[in-house]
Write an enzyme that holds these catalytic residues in place. Structure first.
Site, PDB file in Angstrom:
ATOM      1  N   GLU A 265       0.871  -1.168   0.000  1.00 43.04           N
ATOM      2  CA  GLU A 265       0.000   0.000   0.000  1.00 43.04           C
ATOM      3  C   GLU A 265       0.907   1.216   0.000  1.00 43.04           C
ATOM      4  O   GLU A 265       1.747   1.363   0.892  1.00 43.04           O
ATOM      5  CB  GLU A 265      -0.898   0.000   1.230  1.00 43.04           C
ATOM      6  CG  GLU A 265      -1.832   1.190   1.281  1.00 43.04           C
ATOM      7  CD  GLU A 265      -2.403   1.400   2.660  1.00 43.04           C
ATOM      8  OE1 GLU A 265      -2.302   2.536   3.157  1.00 43.04           O
ATOM      9  OE2 GLU A 265      -2.919   0.431   3.249  1.00 43.04           O
ATOM     10  N   CYS A 302      -3.622   7.023   5.373  1.00 43.28           N
ATOM     11  CA  CYS A 302      -3.490   6.724   3.945  1.00 43.28           C
ATOM     12  C   CYS A 302      -4.762   7.052   3.181  1.00 43.28           C
ATOM     13  O   CYS A 302      -4.739   7.149   1.956  1.00 43.28           O
ATOM     14  CB  CYS A 302      -3.113   5.255   3.751  1.00 43.28           C
ATOM     15  SG  CYS A 302      -3.954   4.132   4.861  1.00 43.28           S
TER      16      CYS A 302
END
Length: 509
Positions: A265, A302
């Protein structure tokens, strides 16, 4: 529980033989004890060797035993009590409520995967019986199950010291799949990592599992991680961090004699699309909510909403006025590390110096170790002409893109890279326009949401925390929710096996 600063390999505390380092309190840059010695190449290889030895035993543990192991980890993390919470606060600058919430999420993930393991559906058992009388050729007996990939290297994340770290989602899903795990702790919170790592090691011993089922390694640089990903016994990687770090690991993994998957990620600006009717009716309200989401946790999520896209007009002006007012009163916040804070300031300076960008609002200044929120705006034409405006600024910085009309808005959306989330703010009269753009959004993001912001990631079976590159390295997967277990599994078909040779799960239909 005393923090020794040692590596955890084979169930034992071993002093690292590489260069030592110490944690730093991000609130005042003070050094914290004890020192942590990095692992050498030989120590990394030892951890990988023990994980490989543990793999054939651990992957065939009963579903009940594996589920109980995950629950035992959760219990031991909770038993650490305030010692864990206070150390995490000191190492990250995050408030107590955030750390306690993240601890609850970490424990919840482990328990969720324990339930998933007990259910057993992840094995996807398939029975396709033989038909010796089929013409022109007899049909073989075929049975299928998912099996664990092998030892998994997990990289602790800087921004989630518990939920995406030593016993976080990647570790929980890999252990649930039947894979031993070797964690490379993040150097920003080694004490927190050491406490959780010890809890996992204790659970391994209490459940009678092979000592190589789990290992924890420290390193202030890149050598341990690179060595781990290159080791032939490691069969998959879980990573949360920068695009630069993720792509570097992907390169190492792809150049191995046997390439392996890297579930990384990496980068997302999480666009928010404001539709006309919602702006007209609720522009100021949405602006205030956006400011709260942008500054949550100093913007160090994020899924932080870093990009706003809307058609110009009175509704957008109301949104901007409300967001600007709220942000101007937002206090500066301590960021996770001095390096992250400096990178954020450089990102804000880059936007401030761009000729096509104007500053809308800035938050209150704080100490030298804190960062102020910032909001900017630009035109759709300028955004499309400058690819750098799509680059993530990790922290509480947002960019508004003013579009002349719907066609220009669609062009901006079409130019975007892969994202973790895209949020749509709509009212009843916006549904038709949202329906028109929805297929395009499905191509771009792993999670689409309406009238909210992506900063809350529910840990549940239906959650997708992933997206097309560069949000993640493999947009077909998720790092949150029960589907994450499938990253660390692969199907194996067994043809015409005698019953005694079949895996137990496949012996009876």
């Amino acid at each position: 529980m005393a923090i020794s600063g040692d590596l955890l390999i084979g169930g034992a505390s071993i002093r690292g033989a590489a260069a030592p380092f110490s944690a730093s309190n991000p609130a005042d840059a003070s050094t914290m004890e004890p020192s942590f010695a990095g692992a050498t190449r030989e120590q990394v290889e030892k951890a990988a060797s023990l994980a490989w030895e543990a793999f054939p035993v651990y992957k065939e543990t009963s579903l009940e035993d594996r589920a109980s192991f995950l629950e035992a980890i959760a219990e031991r993390i909770l038993a650490l009590g305030d010692e864990l919470v206070l150390r995490a606060i000191d190492e990250t600058g995050l408030p107590r409520g955030r750390i306690e919430g993240e601890r609850g999420r970490t424990v919840g993930q482990l328990r969720l995967f324990a339930k998933e393991v007990r259910d057993g559906n992840f094995q996807e058992l398939r029975f396709d019986p033989a038909d010796p009388d089929r013409k022109p050729a007899a049909k073989p007996d075929l049975r299928l199950r998912n099996v664990a990939l092998g030892p998994v290297a997990v990289f602790g994340a800087s921004n989630f010291p518990l939920a995406f770290s030593v016993a976080g989602g990647d570790t929980a899903s890999a252990l649930a799949a039947g894979c031993p795990v070797i964690v490379k702790a993040h150097s920003a919170h080694p004490g927190t990592s050491a406490l959780v790592g010890k809890a996992v090691v204790e659970a391994v011993a209490a459940c009678g599992l092979p000592a190589g089922t789990f290992a924890l390694l420290f390193d202030a640089g890149f050598e341990v991680g690179q060595t781990l990903v290159a080791d032939h016994r490691v069969r998959a990687v879980g990573f949360t961090g920068s695009r630069r770090g993720g792509t570097a690991l992907m390169k190492i993994a792809s150049e191995r004699k046997q390439p392996i998957p890297v579930y990384a990620e990496m980068s997302s600006i999480n666009p928010v699309i404001l539709f006309p009717d919602a702006l007209l009716n609720r522009g100021a309200e949405i602006g205030k909510s956006f400011a709260s989401s942008l500054t949550l946790g100093a913007g160090q999520f994020c899924t932080n909403p870093g990009l706003i896209i809307a058609v110009d007009g009175a509704g957008l002006d109301a949104f901007i006025g409300s967001a600007a007012a709220a942000l101007s009163e937002a206090p500066a916040q301590t960021m996770l590390t001095g390096g992250i804070c400096e990178a954020y300031r450089k990102g804000v300076e880059r936007l401030s110096s761009a000729s096509s960008v104007s500053r809308v609002s800035v938050g209150k200044e704080g100490t030298p170790h804190q960062a102020a929120a910032a909001l900017f705006e630009t035109t759709a034409a300028a955004f499309l002409a400058d690819p750098e405006l799509q680059e993530e600024v990790f922290g509480a910085a947002g960019l508004i893109v003013r579009c002349k009309d719907e066609n220009e808005l669609y062009g901006v959306v079409e130019s975007l890279e892969g994202q973790l989330t895209i949020a749509l703010h709509i009212d009843a009269d916006d549904v038709a326009a949202a329906s028109q753009i929805l297929p395009q959004l499905e191509v771009l993001a792993g999670r689409l949401l309406v009238n909210g912001f992506g900063t809350g990631v529910e840990v549940s079976p239906a959650m997708v925390h992933g997206g097309p590159y560069p949000a993640t390295s493999d947009g077909r997967s998720t790092s949150v929710g029960t589907l994450a277990i499938y990253r660390f599994l692969r199907p194996v078909s067994y043809q015409d096996f005698p019953g005694a040779l079949l895996p137990k799960a496949l012996r009876t239909a």
